[in-house]
Design a protein around this motif. Structure first.
Motif, PDB file in Angstrom:
ATOM      1  N   SER A 181       0.842  -1.216   0.000  1.00 45.70           N
ATOM      2  CA  SER A 181       0.000   0.000   0.000  1.00 45.70           C
ATOM      3  C   SER A 181       0.870   1.257   0.000  1.00 45.70           C
ATOM      4  O   SER A 181       0.532   2.251  -0.644  1.00 45.70           O
ATOM      5  N   ASP A 182       2.009   1.227   0.676  1.00 45.54           N
ATOM      6  CA  ASP A 182       2.902   2.395   0.632  1.00 45.54           C
ATOM      7  C   ASP A 182       3.462   2.611  -0.777  1.00 45.54           C
ATOM      8  O   ASP A 182       3.636   3.745  -1.229  1.00 45.54           O
ATOM      9  N   SER A 183       3.757   1.502  -1.465  1.00 47.85           N
ATOM     10  CA  SER A 183       4.312   1.616  -2.809  1.00 47.85           C
ATOM     11  C   SER A 183       3.290   2.276  -3.740  1.00 47.85           C
ATOM     12  O   SER A 183       3.641   3.149  -4.543  1.00 47.85           O
ATOM     13  N   ASP A 184       2.018   1.869  -3.599  1.00 44.20           N
ATOM     14  CA  ASP A 184       0.961   2.473  -4.426  1.00 44.20           C
ATOM     15  C   ASP A 184       0.697   3.918  -4.007  1.00 44.20           C
ATOM     16  O   ASP A 184       0.440   4.783  -4.839  1.00 44.20           O
ATOM     17  N   LEU A 185       0.747   4.176  -2.704  1.00 43.74           N
ATOM     18  CA  LEU A 185       0.500   5.531  -2.193  1.00 43.74           C
ATOM     19  C   LEU A 185       1.546   6.508  -2.728  1.00 43.74           C
ATOM     20  O   LEU A 185       1.221   7.576  -3.245  1.00 43.74           O
ATOM     21  N   ILE A 186       2.815   6.123  -2.631  1.00 42.65           N
ATOM     22  CA  ILE A 186       3.887   7.030  -3.097  1.00 42.65           C
ATOM     23  C   ILE A 186       3.895   7.084  -4.622  1.00 42.65           C
ATOM     24  O   ILE A 186       4.237   8.107  -5.205  1.00 42.65           O
ATOM     25  N   GLY A 187       3.518   5.976  -5.263  1.00 46.68           N
ATOM     26  CA  GLY A 187       3.309   6.016  -6.708  1.00 46.68           C
ATOM     27  C   GLY A 187       4.525   5.750  -7.570  1.00 46.68           C
ATOM     28  O   GLY A 187       4.637   6.289  -8.671  1.00 46.68           O
ATOM     29  N   PHE A 188       5.450   4.907  -7.068  1.00 48.16           N
ATOM     30  CA  PHE A 188       6.612   4.549  -7.901  1.00 48.16           C
ATOM     31  C   PHE A 188       6.100   3.948  -9.219  1.00 48.16           C
ATOM     32  O   PHE A 188       5.222   3.085  -9.188  1.00 48.16           O
ATOM     33  N   PRO A 189       6.670   4.341 -10.360  1.00 47.86           N
ATOM     34  CA  PRO A 189       6.174   3.782 -11.628  1.00 47.86           C
ATOM     35  C   PRO A 189       6.282   2.253 -11.688  1.00 47.86           C
ATOM     36  O   PRO A 189       5.419   1.589 -12.244  1.00 47.86           O
ATOM     37  N   VAL A 190       7.361   1.704 -11.107  1.00 49.32           N
ATOM     38  CA  VAL A 190       7.540   0.246 -11.155  1.00 49.32           C
ATOM     39  C   VAL A 190       7.800  -0.283  -9.749  1.00 49.32           C
ATOM     40  O   VAL A 190       8.577   0.301  -8.994  1.00 49.32           O
ATOM     41  N   THR A 191       7.126  -1.399  -9.400  1.00 50.23           N
ATOM     42  CA  THR A 191       7.439  -2.083  -8.142  1.00 50.23           C
ATOM     43  C   THR A 191       7.877  -3.503  -8.485  1.00 50.23           C
ATOM     44  O   THR A 191       7.217  -4.186  -9.283  1.00 50.23           O
ATOM     45  N   LEU A 192       8.991  -3.919  -7.912  1.00 46.71           N
ATOM     46  CA  LEU A 192       9.439  -5.315  -8.087  1.00 46.71           C
ATOM     47  C   LEU A 192       9.212  -6.009  -6.757  1.00 46.71           C
ATOM     48  O   LEU A 192       9.502  -5.438  -5.701  1.00 46.71           O
ATOM     49  N   VAL A 193       8.685  -7.222  -6.804  1.00 45.65           N
ATOM     50  CA  VAL A 193       8.440  -7.943  -5.569  1.00 45.65           C
ATOM     51  C   VAL A 193       9.340  -9.173  -5.546  1.00 45.65           C
ATOM     52  O   VAL A 193       9.265 -10.022  -6.435  1.00 45.65           O
ATOM     53  N   VAL A 194      10.227  -9.202  -4.544  1.00 44.72           N
ATOM     54  CA  VAL A 194      11.179 -10.321  -4.440  1.00 44.72           C
ATOM     55  C   VAL A 194      10.769 -11.171  -3.241  1.00 44.72           C
ATOM     56  O   VAL A 194      10.757 -10.699  -2.102  1.00 44.72           O
ATOM     57  N   GLY A 195      10.389 -12.443  -3.513  1.00 44.54           N
ATOM     58  CA  GLY A 195       9.982 -13.353  -2.430  1.00 44.54           C
ATOM     59  C   GLY A 195      10.606 -14.711  -2.632  1.00 44.54           C
ATOM     60  O   GLY A 195      10.991 -15.050  -3.759  1.00 44.54           O
ATOM     61  N   PRO A 196      10.713 -15.520  -1.550  1.00 49.09           N
ATOM     62  CA  PRO A 196      11.438 -16.786  -1.634  1.00 49.09           C
ATOM     63  C   PRO A 196      10.850 -17.759  -2.665  1.00 49.09           C
ATOM     64  O   PRO A 196      11.601 -18.438  -3.368  1.00 49.09           O
ATOM     65  N   ARG A 197       9.518 -17.781  -2.800  1.00 53.20           N
ATOM     66  CA  ARG A 197       8.910 -18.786  -3.686  1.00 53.20           C
ATOM     67  C   ARG A 197       9.278 -18.536  -5.145  1.00 53.20           C
ATOM     68  O   ARG A 197       9.777 -19.429  -5.834  1.00 53.20           O
ATOM     69  N   GLU A 198       9.075 -17.314  -5.622  1.00 59.39           N
ATOM     70  CA  GLU A 198       9.398 -16.999  -7.017  1.00 59.39           C
ATOM     71  C   GLU A 198      10.902 -17.089  -7.265  1.00 59.39           C
ATOM     72  O   GLU A 198      11.342 -17.516  -8.327  1.00 59.39           O
ATOM     73  N   LEU A 199      11.642 -16.677  -6.239  1.00 55.84           N
ATOM     74  CA  LEU A 199      13.106 -16.642  -6.396  1.00 55.84           C
ATOM     75  C   LEU A 199      13.663 -18.045  -6.689  1.00 55.84           C
ATOM     76  O   LEU A 199      14.593 -18.204  -7.492  1.00 55.84           O
ATOM     77  N   GLU A 200      13.064 -19.062  -6.044  1.00 56.33           N
ATOM     78  CA  GLU A 200      13.458 -20.466  -6.277  1.00 56.33           C
ATOM     79  C   GLU A 200      13.452 -20.788  -7.769  1.00 56.33           C
ATOM     80  O   GLU A 200      14.282 -21.531  -8.265  1.00 56.33           O
ATOM     81  N   ASN A 201      12.471 -20.206  -8.484  1.00 56.63           N
ATOM     82  CA  ASN A 201      12.340 -20.486  -9.928  1.00 56.63           C
ATOM     83  C   ASN A 201      13.038 -19.426 -10.780  1.00 56.63           C
ATOM     84  O   ASN A 201      12.802 -19.342 -11.979  1.00 56.63           O
ATOM     85  N   GLY A 202      13.829 -18.588 -10.161  1.00 55.95           N
ATOM     86  CA  GLY A 202      14.563 -17.550 -10.913  1.00 55.95           C
ATOM     87  C   GLY A 202      13.681 -16.382 -11.323  1.00 55.95           C
ATOM     88  O   GLY A 202      13.996 -15.662 -12.268  1.00 55.95           O
ATOM     89  N   ASN A 203      12.567 -16.159 -10.598  1.00 55.27           N
ATOM     90  CA  ASN A 203      11.611 -15.109 -11.007  1.00 55.27           C
ATOM     91  C   ASN A 203      11.414 -14.034  -9.947  1.00 55.27           C
ATOM     92  O   ASN A 203      11.676 -14.256  -8.762  1.00 55.27           O
ATOM     93  N   VAL A 204      10.902 -12.908 -10.400  1.00 55.14           N
ATOM     94  CA  VAL A 204      10.382 -11.873  -9.491  1.00 55.14           C
ATOM     95  C   VAL A 204       9.067 -11.376 -10.100  1.00 55.14           C
ATOM     96  O   VAL A 204       8.793 -11.633 -11.272  1.00 55.14           O
ATOM     97  N   GLU A 205       8.301 -10.648  -9.277  1.00 53.81           N
ATOM     98  CA  GLU A 205       7.054 -10.083  -9.819  1.00 53.81           C
ATOM     99  C   GLU A 205       7.307  -8.617 -10.155  1.00 53.81           C
ATOM    100  O   GLU A 205       8.006  -7.924  -9.406  1.00 53.81           O
ATOM    101  N   ILE A 206       6.753  -8.165 -11.278  1.00 57.96           N
ATOM    102  CA  ILE A 206       6.888  -6.751 -11.640  1.00 57.96           C
ATOM    103  C   ILE A 206       5.488  -6.132 -11.740  1.00 57.96           C
ATOM    104  O   ILE A 206       4.578  -6.744 -12.306  1.00 57.96           O
ATOM    105  N   ARG A 207       5.328  -4.950 -11.127  1.00 59.75           N
ATOM    106  CA  ARG A 207       4.022  -4.267 -11.150  1.00 59.75           C
ATOM    107  C   ARG A 207       4.203  -2.878 -11.739  1.00 59.75           C
ATOM    108  O   ARG A 207       5.131  -2.170 -11.348  1.00 59.75           O
TER     109      ARG A 207
END
Ligand code: P5A
Length: 444
Positions: free
Chosen positions: A392-418
């Motif tokens: 919610s802070d990321s959306d509030l401040i309004g960064f054009p891009v948010t990357l989400v790094v978590g253990p599950r996706e990382l295992e598969n070499g991935n991250v989430e991009i918003r």
């Protein structure tokens, strides 16, 4: 930059005294803090945006041939007595007595001061044309400061002052600024409409405001839709004829603020389908006033015929701090601000979903360093906060891009991009992050 080492005091609650979205969001995202009525401290995120806007404004002023100086905020009242504005400016002017009982004023604008600089150094037509600008804090003791930095008492302005030998050349200087303004606002992601306006206490009979259409605008504007379709070619400054053609094309279309609006003329000149009316936020204002200041202040020059004449002047203002509010008014949603890439405080926010996981932290730092190496400003949200709060802070401040790094996706070499503006998200291989972000920046 690690968020945990930085200072962004976000808040969930809407401040009760903030009536419009930009004011609420600037307080909630920790950009500004009110110190007294119409006076604000700029906190890190707010200051970053202010500096980015300043850079774009400066760049376009220099492209148009203006030269940067810096005049003080405090001015001698004597200069204002010379021009005759010491009495006429009224209660908006803050007057201060120093220990010798001399009156100083906190500058609401700088026509007098720049005329004093001009008359001291410039004596001949050979030094013309000249356009001097500065980006400096102003103070106007507004009757009703409101809407946060939209109508402050202390605010940041870019003010430029042109000096020319005659009316014809003064017109060209005015037109150059006209173009510079359109280019500046476009780079800030804003569609600014030049509207013929009243010149008020600055004076002169040629004046345009640049307004951004927004429901929360303070004045009403009326214009022809065709005005919004004109494009400016990249090489506009290569020829004076081009500049004159483009600006005169603009001036052919009807556009006016409420105090200059003529209903009959509007209906005669503009078909119903092309009539645009709306509320406008004034982000810039330009004036051409001939010798209003140079005559009483005796700023004269020797022409090529050896004769002395008063220098022709114009002044050109941009509300740098007000622009932040204008951008937010036109670009927000229920979650917060949506920054255009050109002025976003950070382009990318890298959220670490699991701070205690070394692999997640290492990946965040690696991506952050890669982005920084490519001049892409980013921050790592490594705070000890819930994922919900980080999103919610990321959306509030309004960064054009948010990357989400978590253990599950990382295992598969991935991250989430918003993407904040589009509101969509994707899972991508972390090796592609840089390429995808670069494409995104290039697109906007
Ligand atoms: C032009 C430059 C002038 O002062 N003298 C020097 C001329 N023009 S102006 O229209 O009065 O101001 C220029 C721009 O400054 C912004 N502005 C403000 N921003 C925030 N709070 C205020 N109280 C305020 N007053 C003016 C506006 O964007 C305006 O166009």
């Amino acid at each position: 930059m690690l968020w945990s080492n930085y200072f962004i005091p976000t808040q969930k609650e809407k401040p009760i005294d903030a009536k419009i979205p930009s004011h609420q969001l600037m307080i909630r995202s920790g950009m500004i803090k009110q110190e007294s009525s119409g006076i604000y401290s700029w906190l890190p995120i707010g200051l970053k945006v202010l500096k980015k806007i300043e850079t774009i404004v400066r760049d376009e002023q220099e492209r148009a041939g203006a030269i940067e100086i810096l005049m003080p905020t405090l001015q001698s009242s004597e200069l204002w007595s010379e021009s005759g504005r010491y009495d006429s400016y009224g209660d908006e002017m803050l007057r201060i007595n120093d220990r010798h009982n001399r009156t100083l004023i906190y500058g609401p604008t700088n026509e007098e001061q720049v005329t004093e600089i001009f008359r001291k150094y410039i004596k001949s037509y050979k030094s013309l044309p000249l356009n001097l600008f500065h980006i400096q804090w102003k103070f106007r003791d507004e009757v009703r400061p409101r809407f946060g930095v939209m109508r402050g008492r202390e605010f940041l302005m870019k003010d430029a002052y042109s000096f020319d030998l005659n009316q014809e050349e003064a017109k060209l200087s005015y037109y150059k600024m006209f173009i510079a303004y359109l280019r500046t606002f476009e780079r800030l992601g804003l569609n600014a409409i030049p509207v013929s306006a009243d010149s008020g206490p600055i004076g002169g009979n040629l004046s345009h405001e640049f307004s951004i259409v927004a429901d929360t605008g303070e004045s009403e504007i009326f214009c022809d839709k065709n005005l919004l379709e004109i494009c400016i070619d990249e090489n506009i400054y290569s020829s004076n004829d081009k500049i004159i053609d483009v600006v005169e094309n603009y001036l052919n279309f009807y556009s006016a603020t409420d105090d200059k609006h003529d209903v009959k003329k509007f209906n005669n000149l503009v078909s119903k389908d092309n009539q645009v009316t709306g509320r406008g936020i004034e982000v810039g204002h330009i004036f051409s006033f001939g010798d209003k200041y140079s005559d009483p202040m005796k700023a004269s020059i020797i022409g090529n015929d050896g004769k002395m004449s008063n220098v022709y002047m114009g002044s050109y203002g941009i509300g740098v701090s007000r622009l932040i509010a204008a951008i937010i008014e036109t670009s927000n949603d229920e979650k917060g601000i949506i920054w255009p890439i050109s002025v976003a405080p950070f382009l990318v926010n890298i959220i670490n979903l699991k701070n205690k996981d070394d692999k997640c932290m290492d990946k965040c730092i690696e991506i952050h360093n890669d982005l920084e190496k490519n001049d892409i400003d980013s921050i790592v949200d490594d705070r000890d906060e819930s994922a919900g709060k980080k999103f919610s802070d990321s959306d509030l401040i309004g960064f054009p891009v948010t990357l989400v790094v978590g253990p599950r996706e990382l295992e598969n070499g991935n991250v989430e991009i918003r993407f904040r503006r589009e509101g969509n998200n994707q899972i991508i291989p972390y090796d592609n992050v840089l390429k995808i972000i670069k494409n995104k920046l290039f697109e906007e």
